[in-house]
Design a protein around this motif. Structure first.
Motif, PDB file in Angstrom:
ATOM      1  N   LEU A 288       0.821  -1.209   0.000  1.00 34.70           N
ATOM      2  CA  LEU A 288       0.000   0.000   0.000  1.00 34.70           C
ATOM      3  C   LEU A 288       0.860   1.266   0.000  1.00 34.70           C
ATOM      4  CD1 LEU A 288      -2.785  -1.151   2.480  1.00 34.70           C
ATOM      5  CD2 LEU A 288      -2.936  -0.948  -0.010  1.00 34.70           C
ATOM      6  N   HIS A 290       3.738   1.594  -1.547  1.00 35.24           N
ATOM      7  CA  HIS A 290       4.175   1.788  -2.930  1.00 35.24           C
ATOM      8  C   HIS A 290       3.020   2.266  -3.804  1.00 35.24           C
ATOM      9  CE1 HIS A 290       7.857  -1.093  -2.445  1.00 35.24           C
ATOM     10  NE2 HIS A 290       7.986   0.037  -1.776  1.00 35.24           N
ATOM     11  N   LEU A 291       1.801   1.789  -3.521  1.00 31.13           N
ATOM     12  CA  LEU A 291       0.636   2.250  -4.264  1.00 31.13           C
ATOM     13  C   LEU A 291       0.424   3.747  -4.031  1.00 31.13           C
ATOM     14  CD1 LEU A 291      -1.793   1.240  -6.043  1.00 31.13           C
ATOM     15  CD2 LEU A 291      -3.089   1.114  -3.891  1.00 31.13           C
ATOM     16  N   ASP A 292       0.593   4.177  -2.786  1.00 34.12           N
ATOM     17  CA  ASP A 292       0.434   5.589  -2.431  1.00 34.12           C
ATOM     18  C   ASP A 292       1.461   6.443  -3.172  1.00 34.12           C
ATOM     19  OD1 ASP A 292      -0.286   7.933  -1.222  1.00 34.12           O
ATOM     20  OD2 ASP A 292       0.482   7.415   0.761  1.00 34.12           O
ATOM     21  N   SER A 294       2.921   5.848  -5.932  1.00 35.56           N
ATOM     22  CA  SER A 294       2.724   5.845  -7.387  1.00 35.56           C
ATOM     23  C   SER A 294       1.609   6.773  -7.840  1.00 35.56           C
ATOM     24  CB  SER A 294       2.421   4.415  -7.874  1.00 35.56           C
ATOM     25  OG  SER A 294       3.490   3.544  -7.587  1.00 35.56           O
ATOM     26  N   HIS A 295       0.627   7.055  -6.968  1.00 35.49           N
ATOM     27  CA  HIS A 295      -0.570   7.753  -7.438  1.00 35.49           C
ATOM     28  C   HIS A 295      -0.864   9.063  -6.716  1.00 35.49           C
ATOM     29  CE1 HIS A 295      -1.783   4.397 -10.017  1.00 35.49           C
ATOM     30  NE2 HIS A 295      -1.366   3.604  -9.046  1.00 35.49           N
ATOM     31  N   VAL A 308      -4.756   6.623   1.537  1.00 31.11           N
ATOM     32  CA  VAL A 308      -4.519   5.180   1.519  1.00 31.11           C
ATOM     33  C   VAL A 308      -4.474   4.704   2.965  1.00 31.11           C
ATOM     34  CG1 VAL A 308      -2.979   3.317   0.836  1.00 31.11           C
ATOM     35  CG2 VAL A 308      -3.222   5.327  -0.643  1.00 31.11           C
ATOM     36  N   LEU A 325       0.491  -4.583  -7.712  1.00 32.62           N
ATOM     37  CA  LEU A 325       0.463  -3.131  -7.895  1.00 32.62           C
ATOM     38  C   LEU A 325      -0.160  -2.784  -9.251  1.00 32.62           C
ATOM     39  CD1 LEU A 325       3.923  -2.007  -6.455  1.00 32.62           C
ATOM     40  CD2 LEU A 325       1.646  -1.405  -5.585  1.00 32.62           C
ATOM     41  N   LEU A 328      -3.999  -3.214  -8.700  1.00 33.58           N
ATOM     42  CA  LEU A 328      -4.522  -2.101  -7.909  1.00 33.58           C
ATOM     43  C   LEU A 328      -4.396  -0.790  -8.675  1.00 33.58           C
ATOM     44  CD1 LEU A 328      -3.114  -3.082  -4.405  1.00 33.58           C
ATOM     45  CD2 LEU A 328      -5.529  -2.909  -5.025  1.00 33.58           C
ATOM     46  N   GLY A 329      -3.307  -0.643  -9.438  1.00 27.89           N
ATOM     47  CA  GLY A 329      -3.128   0.560 -10.233  1.00 27.89           C
ATOM     48  C   GLY A 329      -4.222   0.715 -11.281  1.00 27.89           C
TER      49      GLY A 329
END
Length: 428
Positions: A288, A290-292, A294-295, A308, A325, A328-329
């Protein structure tokens, strides 16, 4: 005194009639149970050969002492694709290793049914036989006492025959048995039609994917050359500023085309279950984070509230971080794309029954029930003018999550936003 008093002829006649009616009711119930079971058995496989062999195994010895199925070929010859006899030593008499014509070797009953499209009942072989002496001798070698041959048809088109035989001296077929055989033939024909349609669909999918793979491969090279040419122009001082802007547009368009080509290939691999996975123990909190990263910038650029959530305790899954990812992306990308400026996109997390659920919640326009049933279909787009269709991204996400033994789903209502959920099992 009336002639039927004291158990006279009329009483015996009534008793006999009642017994016959009771036996008929029992036979009808048994026939219904048999057909119900036959429907279940025949629907278990989409392999036509297995379907027909199961039909014969089901019929012998329940409704026949021997049975055979012959299918018509394009050259009007017959293939004997399934057969069986209660006496294994007689099964060789039923075998036909090579295709044959219905009129060969005096096999006139089959020819009669194929030509007329109507069932044939030989109630008593010794009494009612009208065919050749040669085939009568074959029936005798099978110990056949009674025969039924019914056509196999699909949409009025004849494609074969189903034959039942009885070897019992106390059991001769009648009209009710013909009706049962016809119903069984109809059930078998439907199962075979399903098999045929399934094979056609599989062939179409294979052909489509082969074309897609070739086209995708061949497109990459010219797109790469277009991008390279635009980069070379930017490296020179021979074009005006307006030309440089055009070169940047060409590069962005080429990059978008490469991403689309990649998505097409990924979607095909996902549907076929051929996505490459490199799994290892993976911290959900790290995923999560890394998701944060990225976006977050994209959310700020679109003036969207972005948050997030993190799990309340350490959670570990067995997964491919890059692939998850990516899935989720795709969820987040759709949410940000269709949520208007000033809206919200949040990533939430839940733990339930040894699984972790990650949801992407937006305040966009939402979807109706018909769209929700189709958003995970490859290549599906919403109707013209409605830009809430999910395209390839959700199809790829589903393939990735299913490769992790998980599942995906969407919850939405028009005007109420959308929740896109990903669920995978916890490690251990």
């Amino acid at each position: 005194m009336p002639p039927d008093s004291g158990g006279g002829p009329r009483r015996r006649s009534e008793d006999s009639s009642e017994a016959a009616e009771a036996e008929a009711r029992v036979s009808s119930r048994e026939a219904l149970r048999f057909l119900t079971r036959a429907g279940r058995v025949l629907s278990r496989s989409l392999d036509p050969d297995q379907t027909l062999k199961r039909l014969v195994r089901l019929a012998v010895p329940r409704v026949a002492c021997f049975a055979m199925i012959d299918l018509l070929r394009d050259d009007d010859r017959l293939d004997r694709v399934a057969f069986g006899h209660i006496d294994p030593s007689k099964e060789s008499l039923l075998a036909r290793p090579e295709p044959f014509r219905p009129t060969e070797l005096g096999i006139l009953p089959l020819a009669q049914v194929i030509e007329s499209g109507k069932p044939l009942l030989v109630e008593d072989v010794e009494r009612d036989w009208t065919g050749s002496a040669e085939i009568l001798e074959r029936v005798r070698l099978l110990a056949g006492r009674s025969l039924i041959i019914v056509p196999l048809e699909i949409h009025g088109e004849m494609f074969g025959t189903l034959t039942f035989g009885s070897t019992r001296t106390d059991r001769h077929y009648g009209r009710s048995d013909v009706t049962l055989a016809q119903e069984l033939a109809r059930t078998a024909a439907l199962a075979l039609e399903n098999s045929r349609l399934y094979r056609q669909a599989q062939h179409a999918i294979t052909a489509r994917d082969e074309v897609l793979a070739v086209v995708s491969h061949d497109l990459r090279n010219p797109v790469s050359r277009v991008r390279l040419a635009a980069e070379l122009l930017l490296d020179t001082n021979q074009i005006a500023e307006s030309g440089r802007n055009t070169a940047h547009i060409i590069i962005r368009a080429a990059d978008e085309m490469q991403r689309l080509i990649g998505d097409l290939v990924e979607a095909a691999r996902a549907e076929a279950g051929n996505l490459t996975m490199r799994t290892s123990p993976l911290s959900v909190d790290r995923l999560l984070e890394h998701l944060d990263e990225s976006h977050a910038a994209t959310a700020r650029a679109k003036n969207l509230a972005w948050r997030v959530d993190r799990p309340p305790r350490p959670l570990t899954i067995e997964g491919d971080e890059g692939r998850l990812l990516q899935a989720l992306g795709n969820f987040v990308g759709n949410a940000m794309k269709f949520t208007p400026e000033g809206g919200e996109v949040h990533v939430v997390i839940e733990e339930a029954n040894r699984t972790v659920r990650i949801g992407v919640v937006d305040t966009g326009p939402g979807m109706d029930e018909e769209q929700l049933t189709r958003v995970f279909e490859r290549f599906w787009q919403a109707e013209t003018g409605d830009h809430r269709g999910a395209g390839l991204g959700l199809a790829i996400a589903r393939g990735i999550v299913e490769a992790h033994s998980g599942r995906v789903w969407l919850e939405s209502e028009v005007g109420e936003g959308t929740k896109a959920w990903l669920e995978v099992p916890l490690a251990g």
